[in-house]
Scaffold this active site. Structure first.
Site, mmCIF file in Angstrom:
data_model
loop_
_atom_site.group_PDB
_atom_site.id
_atom_site.type_symbol
_atom_site.label_atom_id
_atom_site.label_comp_id
_atom_site.label_asym_id
_atom_site.label_seq_id
_atom_site.Cartn_x
_atom_site.Cartn_y
_atom_site.Cartn_z
ATOM 1 C CB SER A 1 -0.918 0.011 1.229
ATOM 2 O OG SER A 1 -1.577 1.256 1.347
ATOM 3 C CB CYS A 2 0.571 4.445 -1.878
ATOM 4 S SG CYS A 2 -1.203 4.807 -1.818
#
Length: 462
Positions: A241-242
């Site tokens: 995930s960013c």
């Protein structure tokens, strides 16, 4: 060209979809696409295939992500009006009518090759649009299977399959570029190269910025709870995930206690020698080592060739940052089970360090804080270049929407002008509809000059 044929079919299908439409038609189409993924056996199959093809993340967490993100999205849009008259204001004399944008082009990343396209498709159909997906090269086969499952659901209720299509294999930059030029609007998640090409394509584009999540732990935080939330977030889906914690900034007064709690939760703070070794392996010629990106922790340790205390219970690695900026790659996004730690004298120093990190990389995306002083959180929102301040939460679960916060469920976070984006919100269905306003006359409402300038004239004179 094949892309032009896809767009032509999509336009025809969208026009039929929109003609004499009602909310139920759009809602049922969105639900059909969502159930194509959320049916448990299909979700498990697609999650397993995604990890197998991309080598990124892990199956268990992908299943959770696919389910949670889609369910949350369906909750958000369940009662949303996206067809016909959606608002009437007698005071202004304006009636608002929702209209589709047309054909959506969606460029989706290898990190989330199932959840992201599903989110895009559901939002597009909810608003009466057709959509064409452009998968990453590694995600083609899983995207094919996902679209096939959507089409199977469409067959149950007579929905036109041409409403949801994808660029077929082999995918290429040329095909993706043509899609960007031919559709009515673009949604681009993934590499900044794709975002820049989308913005320069001549088509209205909704792009997202770079994530480099920075989280402050101040001296009022609950150390054990904060450590566990950070660990749960960082380790979810192997940090694909960013919104996973890339940087921790810890106030010096709690250094010993907090690092102890992180160790209990599974974080392993490396000594100087092992930090240097890990950095030399993780950062190679300006790029992240693909053998470490989003890999299981035992793989990371093995590839890096480092010694880790209590390796059997290790969940992620912590290294102390030597500085901030291009010459210190540890101060940027790592997409791996590695987090950089900086130690600050106090909250003001932590805020200053966070500002330097965001201005180096990650401006606009988000920042987190673990604190008992809500004023500290508000100060971050007032002073730092960020669109989201996540307070006392596991960051990757909270930023893209959670069942216990008010953010829209999404896998694409707009970063505002700080991140070079046209939106500062989580991408959602509202970005995929036009609103036509029917404007009528109302009683004249023209102010006098004195009503407008009176207070100014008092201070400055005429």
């Amino acid at each position: 060209m094949i892309v032009d044929e896809l767009v032509a079919k999509a336009r025809l299908a969208q026009q039929k979809f929109e003609k004499d439409a009602n909310q139920e038609r759009y809602d049922n189409a969105a639900l059909s696409a969502a159930w194509a993924l959320m049916e448990p056996r299909r979700n498990a199959e697609l999650a397993e295939l995604a990890v197998q093809l991309t080598g990124l993340g892990n199956v268990k967490d992908k299943i959770t992500k696919n389910h949670r993100k889609t369910l949350g999205l369906l909750r958000d849009i369940k009662h949303a009006k996206t067809c016909g008259i959606i608002g009437e204001d007698t005071a202004s004399g304006i009636t608002e009518i929702a209209r589709p944008v047309g054909v959506v082009g969606a460029v989706v990343p290898s990190t989330n090759p199932v959840a992201t396209p599903t989110n895009n498709v559901v939002n597009a159909l909810k608003c009466g649009n057709a959509i064409i997906l452009s998968p990453s090269p590694k995600g083609v086969a899983v995207c094919e299977k996902l679209v096939a499952y959507m089409h199977a659901e469409f067959d149950k209720t007579g929905i036109d399959k041409d409403l949801v299509q994808m660029i077929p294999a082999p995918v290429s930059k040329a095909k993706a570029q043509r899609l960007m030029e031919a559709v009515d609007i673009l949604v681009v998640t993934g590499s900044q190269d794709n975002v820049r090409r989308a913005y320069s394509s001549g088509t209205p584009a909704l792009g997202v910025g770079t994530g480099n999540v920075t989280v402050i732990v101040d001296d009022t935080a609950d150390l054990a709870v904060s450590a566990q939330k950070i660990t749960d977030s960082k380790c979810f889906d192997n940090a694909t995930s960013c919104s996973s914690e890339n940087i921790l900034i810890v106030v010096e007064d709690i250094r010993e206690g907090f690092m102890s709690e992180l160790h209990k939760a599974g974080g392993r703070f490396l000594d100087a020698e092992n930090t240097a070794t890990l950095k030399s392996v993780l950062f190679q010629n300006g790029h992240l080592n693909r053998q470490i990106i989003a890999r299981d922790i035992d793989k990371v340790i093995d590839v890096a060739g480092i010694d880790v205390e209590d390796p059997d219970t290790a969940k992620f690695l912590l290294i102390e940052g030597a500085g901030i900026g291009p010459e210190f790659p540890e101060s940027g996004e790592k997409l791996s089970l590695v987090t950089t730690v900086y130690f600050a004298k106090d909250f003001e120093d932590a805020k200053s360090l966070a500002s330097k990190v965001l201005n180096h990389q990650g401006a606009g995306h988000s920042i987190g804080i673990h604190t008992s002083n809500d004023r500290h959180a508000v100060m971050l929102g007032e002073e730092l270049p960020t669109c989201r301040v996540i307070v006392n939460q596991a960051h990757c679960f909270a930023t893209g929407g959670s069942f216990d916060n008010g953010m829209p469920f999404s896998l694409s976070m707009g970063c505002g002008t700080w991140g070079g984006n046209s939106i500062d919100d989580n991408f959602n269905h509202k970005h995929l509809m036009n609103i036509t306003k029917v404007v009528r006359t109302i009683p004249v409402n023209e102010p006098t000059l004195d009503e407008i300038f009176g207070s100014y004239w008092q201070d400055a004179g005429k």
